[in-house]
Enzyme design. Structure first.
Site, short mmCIF file in Angstrom:
data_model
loop_
_atom_site.label_atom_id
_atom_site.label_comp_id
_atom_site.label_asym_id
_atom_site.label_seq_id
_atom_site.Cartn_x
_atom_site.Cartn_y
_atom_site.Cartn_z
N ASP A 161 0.30 6.62 -6.51
CA ASP A 161 -0.63 7.74 -6.34
C ASP A 161 -0.18 8.86 -7.27
OD1 ASP A 161 -2.84 7.58 -4.77
OD2 ASP A 161 -1.81 7.89 -2.89
N HIS A 174 1.54 11.35 -1.61
CA HIS A 174 0.27 11.15 -0.92
C HIS A 174 -0.47 12.50 -0.92
CE1 HIS A 174 -2.00 9.18 2.69
NE2 HIS A 174 -2.64 9.09 1.56
N GLU A 209 -3.60 4.97 -8.60
CA GLU A 209 -4.56 5.90 -8.01
C GLU A 209 -4.38 7.19 -8.81
OE1 GLU A 209 -6.97 6.29 -5.43
OE2 GLU A 209 -7.09 4.17 -5.87
N HIS A 227 0.85 -1.20 0.00
CA HIS A 227 0.00 0.00 0.00
C HIS A 227 0.88 1.25 0.00
CE1 HIS A 227 -2.16 3.17 2.47
NE2 HIS A 227 -2.97 3.02 1.45
N ASN A 228 0.50 2.25 -0.80
CA ASN A 228 1.28 3.50 -0.87
C ASN A 228 2.78 3.20 -0.91
OD1 ASN A 228 -1.12 4.86 -0.85
ND2 ASN A 228 -0.84 5.86 1.13
N GLU A 283 1.60 0.24 -5.50
CA GLU A 283 0.63 1.32 -5.68
C GLU A 283 1.33 2.61 -6.10
OE1 GLU A 283 -3.22 3.35 -3.47
OE2 GLU A 283 -1.78 2.20 -2.28
#
Length: 751
Positions: free
Chosen positions: A340, A353, A387, A308-309, A338
C-alpha cells in the site's frame, strides 16, 4: 542412547567449533533504541536448545529464547531497529534474530565483524541441525530437557518428588501410588533416587508404546524380529504400498539401529518405530514434499499463496507496519505480497494502511527486504501487488527503487519477441518479480507504436472495486490517480482492471488484465455463478481480498474461492486461525513453492464442473476414507500452570466442495497429554478428492468454555499415505511442535 541422565550434544556436532563457541558464549550489545544499548552475556545452555543471557547489573542468568523459535538470523543492519538506532560504520558488527510468531526481533551488536560472523554462522548451523533431527531424536531432546528441569538440585539424580514434577512437565497426570510404583521399579539400587541406568530404564518404561508392540508382534515372525520378507508383507498389506523386497532391505539398512540385526537383515522394534517416525512413515506422501507437479503450465493455472496487507504485523487500524512481516510471509512460501504505497516526506514513498494509525515503513526498505527473502523458500515468481496512492513524482521514485534494487530479476517486458496470447509458466518465471497494478496502455504497445501515456483516470484497485460502498474514502482522495509512465511500464502480465461481469471480461479484456474482488462479492459469485467463475479463471487471474470490516485482521474461508478456480486468494498471514491452517495445508505440497496446479477440469474452458451442483464428470471420483485415530504422543501443555494437564481429544475435518465438508471428533481422554489412546474409527465420503483437504486438530477439552487449541496438521486428500502413519502437529503459528504427533491408520477405497 548413552547414559540417559545426561542430554547428548546435537547429533553430528560433537566437537564442532561453532557449537563450542555458543556453549562458551560472549558479550553482545543489545539494541532497543538509540539511547538503550546494553551489554548482555549470551550463551547456549547445555541442552543445546536454549539461549540464556546474563545481565551485567544483576549477574543473574535469564532464559531468553529457544533455538527452535528462531525463524532466521539476519547479518548486518537489516532490521528496522538497527537501521534506525545504529550508524552505517557498524554494519558488519550487527545482526538480528527474527523469531517465529509475533515475538519482537532481537537486535545485537558484536565487538568485531569477525565475531558477528561467528555468531551468525554458529546460530544458523545449530538451527539447521535441529531442523534435520528425526522425530525420535526430537523426542529424546524434549524428554531430557524436561528431566533436567525436574532435577532441581542438579545432581543428575531424580528423587521421587522430582520424578512427580517431571511427569507434570511432560503433561501426564498419575496418582501418587503409580508414581511410587514406577519409582520403586526403577530404583534397583534402593537408595531413594534414580541415576544412570535407572533413569535409562525409567525412560524406556515411559516411552513404551503398546500399539507399536501389537503391530510389530503381528509381523515379527522371524525369531521375534521382522525379516525383510516380514517387513515387505507389512508394507504391502498394511501400508498399501507397491513395494519390493529391495525396498524392505533399503528401509532396514536406513533405519535399523542394532548393527547385529542389520547384518542379518532383520528389523528390531526400535528400528521399526524409527521407520514410522521418518518421512516414509508419515501421513504426507514423501514424493509430494518436493516439486512433483508440472510447472510448465500458464501461471493462471495454479493456486498461488497470497498475502493481504502484507506489511501489517497485527490489526488494520493502529498496529505496526514492518518489513519483517514481508520476510515472515515469504519464508512461509507466500508468492503474492501487497504494498500500500503513499507519498512520504523527503520525496520517499512509504507503505502503510491509509487513513489509519498504522505505522509507516519506507518503500525502498520494503523492496530490499522482499529481494532478500523472496526466494529463500521457493524459487518461483513473486507478484508485487501495488495499491498505488502516490503522486506521479513519487511513483517515479518507486519505479527507480524497484529497478535499482531488483535489477534484472524484475520483469519489465513480455517474454519472447512477439505479443503473447497466454501467461508464461512458473518455470519460465523462476527467480523473477512481477508487478501487479494499473497500466496506461495495452500490453500490445510493447510490440508496436507507443500509445500516448496519459491519465487513465483510475482509482486504485481496491477503491475501484468498493466504489459503491466507499464514496467517503474517495472524497478524501480528492482527485483521481495519475500514473507515471515509468511505473506503468513495469506492469506486464498483471494489469489491474475493474470487473464488469464475466461476459464483458470475456469479450473485452486481454488475458493479462485481471480484477480484484472483495471477499463478499467473490463468495457470492462462487456460490451463484461457480461455473462461470471457473471459466473466467481458466483464461485470467483473479485476486480476492478480505472485507474492510475485518479491522482485527481476521480471515475468511479460502476454500469456496479455490473451488471456483480463483488463484490469488489473499489472507492476513499475521493472523493465526483455522483459515490460515487450511491455507498452509493447501500449499504444503509441491515443494512448498507457493504454487499448486489446479485440477485439469479447472483448466478447461469447456468444463461443466460446478462445486455446488456437482453434476457427473471427471471431477466426481467418490472415495471412502476410513480413518482410525489410534493415539497421540507428547502433546504440549496449553495452560502452563503446574497442575494443568491436557484432556486431549482429536477432531478430523474435511474441507472441500460443500458435499465433502464434514467433521468428527473422538471422546476426550482425561489428564493425559503424554500418550493418550483412543482407537476411534471414522468414515468419510469424499466426492471431489482433488479439491479436498484433511485437517487433524488436537484440542484440550473444557466443559465450561471453548476447548483450547493444542495443535493441528492439514494435508491435501490426494497426498495422504495409507496404513499406519504418524501425523506431525503444528502450533497456532504453523510451526512444528518438536515432538508432538498423532498415530493413525488410514484406508482409502473406491466407493
Amino acid at each position: 542412547m548413552a547414559n540417559k541422565s545426561h542430554l547428548p550434544l546435537p547429533y553430528g556436532m560433537e566437537g564442532d567449533t561453532d557449537l563450542q563457541f555458543l556453549l562458551v558464549g560472549g558479550d553482545l550489545l543489545k539494541v532497543r533504541s538509540s539511547s538503550w544499548k546494553k551489554t548482555r552475556f549470551y550463551k547456549l545452555q547445555e541442552d543445546c536448545q536454549t539461549m540464556w543471557h546474563e545481565s551485567k547489573k544483576t549477574f543473574k542468568f535469564n532464559q531468553t529464547f529457544s533455538i527452535k523459535d528462531i525463524s532466521v538470523v539476519r547479518a548486518g543492519r537489516q532490521s528496522e531497529g538497527l537501521r534506525k538506532n545504529t550508524e552505517e560504520p557498524v554494519e558488519g558488527r550487527c545482526f538480528s534474530i527474527i523469531f517465529k510468531g509475533r515475538r519482537k526481533n532481537l537486535d545485537l551488536m558484536a565487538s568485531s565483524e569477525e565475531e558477528a560472523k561467528q555468531w551468525v554462522t554458529s546460530l544458523e548451523k545449530i538451527m539447521s541441525n535441529m531442523e534435520n533431527l528425526n522425530s525420535q531424536q526430537k523426542t529424546e531432546h524434549w524428554i531430557f530437557n524436561c528431566l533436567r528441569k525436574a532435577d532441581k538440585n542438579r545432581d543428575n539424580k531424580l528423587s521421587l518428588k522430582e520424578l512427580k514434577d517431571f511427569l507434570h512437565q511432560i503433561n501426564i497426570e498419575v496418582d501418587d501410588q503409580y508414581a511410587e510404583k514406577l519409582f520403586q521399579e526403577c530404583d534397583q539400587s534402593k537408595c531413594g533416587h534414580l541415576a544412570g541406568d535407572e533413569i535409562e530404564h525409567f525412560y524406556s518404561l515411559l516411552t513404551h508404546r503398546q500399539e507399536i508392540d501389537t503391530i510389530y508382534g503381528e509381523y515379527a515372525k522371524t525369531t521375534g524380529f521382522m525379516s525383510a520378507e516380514n517387513l515387505l508383507e507389512f508394507l504391502i498389506k498394511e501400508q498399501r504400498e507397491e513395494a519390493t523386497l529391495a525396498d524392505a532391505h533399503r528401509l532396514i539398512n536406513k533405519y535399523e539401529l542394532d548393527d547385529k540385526a542389520k547384518e542379518k537383515q532383520l528389523m528390531t522394534q526400535d528400528g521399526f518405530l524409527m521407520y514410522l517416525h521418518m518421512p516414509e512413515g508419515l501421513v504426507l506422501n514423501p514424493t509430494h514434499k518436493a516439486v512433483h507437479q508440472d510447472m510448465s503450465q500458464p501461471l493462471n493455472h495454479y493456486f498461488i499463496s497470497s498475502s493481504h496487507n502484507t506489511y501489517l504485523m497485527e490489526d488494520q487500524l493502529k498496529g505496526p507496519s514492518s518489513t519483517e512481516a514481508y520476510a515472515r510471509a515469504l519464508i512461509k512460501g507466500c508468492r503474492c505480497v501487497e504494498l500500500d504505497c503513499w507519498d512520504g516526506s523527503d520525496g520517499e514513498p512509504v507503505i502503510y494502511h491509509g487513513y489509519t494509525l498504522t505505522s509507516k515503513i519506507l518503500f525502498k526498505d520494503t523492496i530490499k527486504a522482499i529481494k532478500e527473502y523472496a526466494f529463500k523458500t521457493s524459487d518461483y515468481p513473486v507478484i508485487l501487488s501495488l495499491e498505488n496512492h502516490c503522486s506521479v513524482e513519487q511513483q517515479r521514485v518507486m519505479a527507480q527503487h524497484m529497478s535499482s534494487i531488483l535489477g534484472s530479476a524484475l520483469l519489465t517486458s513480455p517474454l519472447g519477441d512477439q505479443m503473447p496470447t497466454d501467461f508464461p509458466s512458473p518455470e519460465e518465471l523462476k527467480g523473477r518479480f512481477l508487478v501487479k497494478g494499473k497500466r496506461l496502455t495495452k500490453l500490445e504497445a510493447c510490440f508496436g507504436p507507443e500509445e500516448t501515456a496519459g491519465d487513465d483516470g483510475s482509482l486504485t484497485e481496491e477503491e475501484e472495486d468498493d466504489k459503491e460502498e466507499e464514496e467517503e474514502e474517495k472524497k478524501k482522495e480528492g482527485k483521481k490517480l495519475k500514473l507515471a509512465k515509468e511505473l506503468s511500464d513495469m506492469v506486464i502480465y498483471c494489469k489491474s482492471v475493474h470487473f464488469n461481469g464475466f461476459q464483458d471480461a470475456k469479450d473485452n479484456l486481454g488475458f493479462y488484465e485481471m480484477s480484484s474482488f472483495k471477499e463478499r462479492k467473490a463468495m457470492a459469485l462462487a456460490e451463484e455463478s461457480a461455473n462461470s467463475y471457473i471459466h473466467h479463471n481458466v483464461d485470467k487471474l483473479s485476486r480476492i481480498y478480505p472485507a474492510g470490516t475485518r479491522t482485527d485482521s481476521s480471515n475468511y474461508n479460502p476454500v469456496p474461492l479455490w473451488n471456483a478456480g480463483c488463484q490469488i486468494v489473499s489472507l492476513n498471514f499475521q493472523t493465526s486461525c483455522n483459515d490460515m491452517d487450511v491455507n498452509q495445508g493447501r500449499f504444503l505440497t509441491n515443494g512448498k513453492t507457493g504454487y499448486v496446479l489446479k485440477p485439469a477440469y479447472m483448466r478447461d474452458l469447456g468444463s461443466e464442473f460446478d462445486p455446488i451442483t456437482l453434476t457427473a464428470g471427471p471431477w466426481l471420483q467418490h472415495k471412502t476414507l476410513h480413518l482410525m485415530i489410534v493415539s497421540a504422543q507428547q502433546l504440549p501443555k496449553v495452560n502452563q500452570k503446574k497442575t494443568s494437564i491436557v484432556d486431549a481429544l482429536v477432531k478430523v475435518e474435511i474441507h472441500g466442495v460443500p458435499a465433502d465438508t464434514a467433521d468428527k471428533e473422538t471422546p476426550y481422554i482425561e489428564n493425559n497429554g503424554f500418550n493418550p489412546m483412543w482407537n476411534e474409527n471414522f468414515k468419510f465420503d469424499v466426492y471431489v478428492p482433488e479439491l479436498a483437504l484433511v485437517r487433524f486438530v488436537v484440542e484440550d477439552h473444557d466443559s465450561v468454555t471453548d476447548n483450547d487449541f493444542v495443535g493441528q496438521f492439514t494435508v491435501p486428500f490426494t497426498s495422504l499415505q495409507m496404513g499406519y502413519r504418524h501425523v506431525p502437529l503444528l502450533n497456532k503459528e504453523g510451526d512444528p511442535l518438536p515432538s508432538a504427533g498423532l498415530f493413525v491408520h488410514i484406508m482409502i477405497m473406491d466407493a
